[in-house]
Scaffold this active site. Structure first.
Site, PDB file in Angstrom:
ATOM      1  N   LYS A   8      -7.679 -42.661  -9.261  1.00  0.00           N
ATOM      2  CA  LYS A   8      -7.952 -41.658 -10.294  1.00  0.00           C
ATOM      3  C   LYS A   8      -6.989 -40.510 -10.145  1.00  0.00           C
ATOM      4  O   LYS A   8      -6.732 -40.050  -9.029  1.00  0.00           O
ATOM      5  CB  LYS A   8      -9.397 -41.151 -10.088  1.00  0.00           C
ATOM      6  CG  LYS A   8      -9.827 -40.046 -11.001  1.00  0.00           C
ATOM      7  CD  LYS A   8     -10.600 -40.571 -12.213  1.00  0.00           C
ATOM      8  CE  LYS A   8     -10.784 -39.548 -13.307  1.00  0.00           C
ATOM      9  NZ  LYS A   8      -9.559 -39.357 -14.121  1.00  0.00           N
TER      10      LYS A   8
ATOM     11  N   LYS B  14      -1.732 -41.089  -9.589  1.00  0.00           N
ATOM     12  CA  LYS B  14      -1.053 -40.024 -10.335  1.00  0.00           C
ATOM     13  C   LYS B  14       0.039 -40.624 -11.185  1.00  0.00           C
ATOM     14  O   LYS B  14       0.656 -41.619 -10.809  1.00  0.00           O
ATOM     15  CB  LYS B  14      -0.433 -39.006  -9.380  1.00  0.00           C
ATOM     16  CG  LYS B  14      -0.141 -37.672 -10.036  1.00  0.00           C
ATOM     17  CD  LYS B  14      -1.423 -36.880 -10.205  1.00  0.00           C
ATOM     18  CE  LYS B  14      -1.221 -35.486 -10.664  1.00  0.00           C
ATOM     19  NZ  LYS B  14      -2.392 -34.655 -10.344  1.00  0.00           N
TER      20      LYS B  14
ATOM     21  N   THR C 222     -11.362 -27.066 -13.873  1.00  0.00           N
ATOM     22  CA  THR C 222     -10.526 -26.741 -12.707  1.00  0.00           C
ATOM     23  C   THR C 222     -10.722 -25.265 -12.354  1.00  0.00           C
ATOM     24  O   THR C 222     -10.966 -24.912 -11.194  1.00  0.00           O
ATOM     25  CB  THR C 222      -9.040 -27.037 -12.994  1.00  0.00           C
ATOM     26  OG1 THR C 222      -8.934 -28.386 -13.429  1.00  0.00           O
ATOM     27  CG2 THR C 222      -8.182 -26.853 -11.762  1.00  0.00           C
TER      28      THR C 222
ATOM     29  N   ASN D  45      -3.616 -24.104 -18.090  1.00  0.00           N
ATOM     30  CA  ASN D  45      -5.052 -24.399 -18.216  1.00  0.00           C
ATOM     31  C   ASN D  45      -5.854 -23.725 -17.104  1.00  0.00           C
ATOM     32  O   ASN D  45      -6.791 -22.967 -17.369  1.00  0.00           O
ATOM     33  CB  ASN D  45      -5.265 -25.923 -18.212  1.00  0.00           C
ATOM     34  CG  ASN D  45      -6.737 -26.293 -18.128  1.00  0.00           C
ATOM     35  OD1 ASN D  45      -7.341 -26.274 -17.061  1.00  0.00           O
ATOM     36  ND2 ASN D  45      -7.348 -26.593 -19.251  1.00  0.00           N
TER      37      ASN D  45
HETATM   38  N1  GLU Z   1      -4.798 -33.517 -12.759  1.00  0.00           N
HETATM   39  C1  GLU Z   1      -5.989 -32.995 -12.155  1.00  0.00           C
HETATM   40  C2  GLU Z   1      -5.810 -32.885 -10.660  1.00  0.00           C
HETATM   41  O1  GLU Z   1      -4.709 -32.783 -10.170  1.00  0.00           O
HETATM   42  C3  GLU Z   1      -7.231 -33.766 -12.583  1.00  0.00           C
HETATM   43  C4  GLU Z   1      -7.265 -35.212 -12.246  1.00  0.00           C
HETATM   44  C5  GLU Z   1      -8.431 -35.958 -12.856  1.00  0.00           C
HETATM   45  O2  GLU Z   1      -9.227 -35.344 -13.551  1.00  0.00           O
HETATM   46  O3  GLU Z   1      -8.530 -37.162 -12.623  1.00  0.00           O
HETATM   47  O4  GLU Z   1      -6.751 -32.811  -9.912  1.00  0.00           O
END
Ligand code: GLU
Length: 420
Positions: free
Chosen positions: A76, A112, A196, A227
């Protein structure tokens, strides 16, 4: 073994991550084989994406998707659109996602993705074609029970919507659980967009309690107005903190009496740019060393280094960005008594609510924003406490502690599966 023995400053983000992983696994009692397995992603796909531009020409973009480890569950993590995306960075980011999921107890490993591009100079339709082209290129590797993408730097719910639609067309059934961070009407979760920042405020409050600082009246500098940074500025302003500094890619604003956050939010464009409207700008470098109680890097990597770590005035550093602080800087700040809430903990709010979104998609039953926030808070309070306690008990810095807490479950899952 501690991080102090390593020669760190020369390393890129990926090598730096490998170093900390090595020390964390050793401290957890694991040997060379486990380190060999976890120091690299299991899979990395590089793709070339041809996109028809609005002027009729074709431009070919390079993209990546890395899957660190799937012993715990599907991988994820977000997808970033940025001109400086590299293979090494995406690999490091996938490992950080594993650690975030480990600390917060989500049933995932880390993944990622990234595309080398500058969305600020692309049209809406070009971005749509790029987003769909990327999904076609990686579709074999991803899926709701394999690897679940999400937003990251310069991607948003619109990009997630295009990607979900493209994936659903390829698979020929509606697949909301393929990706998180979607708009509400397409199966997004209440509270995901600001999650976040919400997470950052929760761990910041926990850290402030430990340091005997009250958020009300605290002077906070936030580097980055994307964001995470913009929602955070709003939440802190509403909570009575004095947001004395903010910045974007072009410069920074600082006012010891506190900035008018709502005015700046009104003027901000969709990429988080606002400082170019002001003449009294300072640089990002200058901003980081201004007077404050709490400093929040919420932009990009390598902002706090050996050069400026001794000049930082904050008593608490909360890393809302991924990888903003080098290991040498971590060492200097820890020695100076600055309480660090590391990125893999501080920025975990996004993936936690992404997990809630995925659960809701799987159930087809949707929760209220209050329910989401309550569950988010519970997870982050106990995650902070685990990392803080481990650091205290073992006499190590917060970053190493976070890696140890974050890798423990993955290493156990690897053992149970008999991979090592
Ligand atoms: N891109 C965000 C992070 O670095 C969220 C990743 C997600 O929601 O899977 O944590």
């Amino acid at each position: 073994m501690s991080l102090q023995t390593l020669d760190k400053e020369q390393l890129n983000v990926f090598q730096r991550t490998q170093q900390v992983i090595g020390v964390a696994l050793k401290n957890l009692g694991y040997g060379q084989e486990m380190q060999e397995l976890l120091k690299e992603p299991l899979r990395l796909l590089t793709v070339r994406i041809p996109v028809r531009m609005d002027n009729g020409s074709v431009k070919v973009f390079t993209g990546y998707r890395a899957q660190h480890n799937d012993a715990v569950g599907p991988t994820k993590g977000g997808i970033r659109f940025h001109p400086e995306v590299t293979e090494e960075e995406v690999k490091a980011l996938s490992i950080w996602m594993s650690i975030k999921c480990g600390i917060t107890g989500l049933p995932y490993g880390g993944g990622k993705g990234g595309i080398q591009c500058d969305p600020r100079s692309m049209s809406f339709r070009e971005l749509e074609r790029l987003s769909r082209g990327y999904v076609r290129a990686i579709s074999q590797l991803v899926g709701p029970t394999k690897d679940i993408p999400a937003p990251d730097v310069f991607t948003n719910s619109q990009v997630m919507a295009w990607m979900m639609d493209e994936y659903s067309r390829i698979r020929e059934f509606d697949s909301p659980g393929f990706i998180t961070g979607k708009p509400l009407v397409l199966g997004g979760s209440a509270g995901r967009e600001s999650s976040t920042a919400k997470g950052v405020t929760i761990v910041m409050r926990e850290a402030a309690n430990m340091a005997g600082i009250s958020i009300e009246g605290a002077r906070v500098i936030i580097q980055g107005f994307g964001n995470a940074g913009s929602f955070l500025a709003k939440f802190l302003y509403d909570a009575g903190a004095k947001v004395v500094g903010i910045s974007d890619a072009y410069g920074a604003l600082y006012d010891a009496d506190g900035l008018e956050i709502y005015d700046l939010l009104d003027k901000r464009d969709s990429f988080g740019t606002v400082t170019n409207l002001f003449n009294n700008r300072i640089t990002n470098r200058e901003l980081l060393v201004q007077e404050c109680d709490i400093l929040v890097p919420a932009a990009i990597e390598n902002q706090i280094t050996e050069e400026n770590a001794s000049s930082i005035k904050a008593r608490i550093l909360v890393e809302a960005a991924n990888g903003p602080t080098t290991l040498k800087a971590t060492e200097i700040l820890t020695q100076r008594g600055v309480l660090i809430v590391p990125d893999v903990l501080a920025s975990a709010g996004g993936v936690i609510v992404s997990y809630f979104e995925w659960v809701q998609n799987n159930q087809g039953y949707y929760w209220s924003e209050e329910e989401v926030e309550e569950k988010l808070e519970k997870i982050l309070i106990s995650s902070f406490s685990n990392v803080y306690r481990t650091a205290e008990q073992k006499g190590i810095d917060m970053r190493l502690s976070a890696y140890m807490v974050g890798l423990r479950r993955m290493a156990e899952a690897v053992k149970w599966r008999g991979w090592v």
